[in-house]
Design an enzyme around this catalytic site. Structure first.
Site, PDB file in Angstrom:
ATOM      1  N   ASP A 134      27.079   7.675  -0.869  1.00 49.08           N
ATOM      2  CA  ASP A 134      26.507   8.669  -1.785  1.00 49.08           C
ATOM      3  C   ASP A 134      25.673   8.052  -2.903  1.00 49.08           C
ATOM      4  O   ASP A 134      25.592   8.615  -4.005  1.00 49.08           O
ATOM      5  CB  ASP A 134      27.623   9.539  -2.369  1.00 49.08           C
ATOM      6  CG  ASP A 134      27.982  10.689  -1.429  1.00 49.08           C
ATOM      7  OD1 ASP A 134      27.050  11.243  -0.800  1.00 49.08           O
ATOM      8  OD2 ASP A 134      29.170  11.014  -1.315  1.00 49.08           O
ATOM      9  N   ASP A 195      25.629  16.248   4.310  1.00 47.22           N
ATOM     10  CA  ASP A 195      25.388  15.940   2.898  1.00 47.22           C
ATOM     11  C   ASP A 195      24.464  14.724   2.738  1.00 47.22           C
ATOM     12  O   ASP A 195      23.793  14.564   1.713  1.00 47.22           O
ATOM     13  CB  ASP A 195      26.687  15.615   2.156  1.00 47.22           C
ATOM     14  CG  ASP A 195      27.883  16.437   2.592  1.00 47.22           C
ATOM     15  OD1 ASP A 195      27.918  16.867   3.756  1.00 47.22           O
ATOM     16  OD2 ASP A 195      28.794  16.622   1.786  1.00 47.22           O
TER      17      ASP A 195
HETATM   18  N1  GLY Z   1      29.270  15.613  -0.700  1.00 52.32           N
HETATM   19  C1  GLY Z   1      30.530  16.186  -0.861  1.00 52.32           C
HETATM   20  C2  GLY Z   1      30.546  17.639  -1.159  1.00 52.32           C
HETATM   21  O1  GLY Z   1      29.539  18.316  -1.244  1.00 52.32           O
HETATM   22  O2  GLY Z   1      31.664  18.120  -1.303  1.00 52.32           O
END
Ligand code: GLY
Length: 422
Positions: A134, A195
């Site tokens: 991330d 994501d």
């Molecule tokens: N990327 C994790 C979420 O949106 O919960």
């Protein structure tokens, strides 16, 4: 103004009419079976509403920033008055500094610049962090805003350097057989999540800035990852899977695995769909590649067919229980993504006007007192977000929803809002 029949319940009871946009915008939505919460009257966001949300943000963010930089706000359940916080390695650490940069962008006040710098600095070493995919959220958001807004040349150079390192660190997860950046192992399965559409375009952004062979490599990895998402994650109807596993030795797609949605194969996690829309919009903005325009418009169309303008969905778009937890953060992300997409599209295309109208109606709802913390002690801004249902069905505020609300309001105002009231 958009008139909506039915305040709360199934979209099947709703009729959307958009005066001023012509008959083409009148959409019966009787085939939709998604639980949505809709205001009695849907109206596009006004400059006064934008100002009032930023006033609220000023109050809440000032209070939250009194902590030691490095202890990052994460979220607060509905009745809470203090933030749960994370360290810099949490996936959400970049959103709070992002909010501070947006405050500086709007106000040009030195105090926000000082705070934005102070909360960005502890994230710069995260550029070398290999424990998370991330890095686009954690390092990319604050450094991109810093690169655009920071007046000091040396500090800007530090942000550019950190973002380039973060891109190289993320690229270490690239698997040339799968043609994707690994998100994580889920159980013992090599996986990618939708994501990641919000992390990979950072490689394209950095690649464009670096140029040369190192820049070209990062750019091509970012683009290839987004192409894999477009090919494997979007169902024929425009909905998306959340999590897919692959065989890392052969590259074979093994199929959807349980993630954050209700059903990994058939349902659509609302926030996952939002990440897809916003991520493909960003990829299209960076590349002009029609494949990403197609991916962004198909995923956006699915959303707009299921969530009438001005309405807030449940946490999964297959849920038809009107009492199910909402996820307002998903709508804030969608509004930001649609406005980015509309900016990137040729404005002569009528579709971009529809995207803007939808986003402004979404923001008209999210900026209204029913959806903000104006009258509560909660330290965040946007009410009724969810983290991960069904594991935790409680609603609250979370920094990502707050960040994308401020981002979308900024984009809407920059694109020009009608001054009229609603
Ligand atoms: N990327 C994790 C979420 O949106 O919960």
């Amino acid at each position: 103004m958009i008139a909506v029949r039915g305040a709360i319940g199934l979209a099947a009871t709703l009729l959307m009419v958009v005066p001023g946009a012509g008959a083409a915008m009148a959409q019966p939505v009787d085939r939709v079976a998604t639980a949505v919460s809709c205001p009695a009257t849907v109206a596009e966001v006004t400059p006064a509403q934008v100002a009032s949300v930023f006033m609220l943000a000023s109050r809440k963010l000032s209070a939250a920033a009194r902590a030691e930089p490095g202890s990052y706000p994460f979220g607060a359940l509905g009745g809470a008055s203090d933030y749960q916080r994370t360290g810099p390695t949490g996936w959400t650490s970049g959103f709070f500094p992002g909010e501070l940069w947006l405050m500086f962008e709007r106000t040009k006040q030195a105090r926000w610049l000082d705070q934005a710098r102070a909360w960005t600095t502890p994230l710069l070493p995260m550029a070398n962090y290999r424990g998370s995919h991330d890095l686009g959220f954690m390092v990319g958001i604050p450094t991109s805003l810093g690169l655009a807004l920071e007046p000091g040349r040396a500090t800007r150079a530090a942000y550019a350097g950190a973002q380039a390192r973060a891109a190289r660190t993320l690229a270490r997860r690239w698997n040339g057989r799968v043609r994707a950046i690994k998100s994580a192992d889920y159980g013992n399965r090599w996986g990618v999540i939708v994501d990641s559409a919000m992390n990979a375009p950072m490689l394209v952004e950095v690649g464009d800035r670096l140029q040369g062979s190192a820049g070209a490599r990062l750019r091509s990895i970012g683009i290839a990852h987004m192409r894999t998402l477009a090919r494997d994650f979007i169902r024929p109807d425009g909905s998306t899977y959340h999590r897919i596993s692959y065989d890392p030795r052969t590259g074979r797609r093994l199929g959807p695995i349980p993630g954050q949605g209700y059903d990994p194969r058939t349902s659509t996690w609302a926030r996952g769909q939002a990440w897809a829309i916003a991520g493909f919009a960003w990829a299209y903005e960076r590349t002009g590649d029609p494949q990403f325009l197609d991916a962004a418009t198909r995923t956006a169309q699915f959303w707009m067919d299921h969530v009438p303008a001005g309405c807030v969905p449940a946490w999964d778009l297959a849920i038809d229980n009107p009492r199910a937890p909402r996820d307002s953060s998903a709508l804030a992300i969608v509004a930001s993504g649609l406005l980015r997409l509309a900016d990137a599209m040729d404005d002569r295309q009528p579709a971009s006007q529809d995207l803007r109208a939808y986003a402004r109606a979404a923001l008209g709802t999210l900026a209204s007192p029913a959806w903000t913390t104006a009258s509560s002690a909660n330290p965040g801004i946007l009410r009724r977000q969810t983290l991960s249902v069904p594991a935790d069905p409680r609603e609250g505020t979370y920094v990502w929803g707050d960040y994308y609300l401020l981002d979308a309001l900024t984009r809407a105002q920059l694109a020009g809002l009608p001054a009229g009231g609603a």
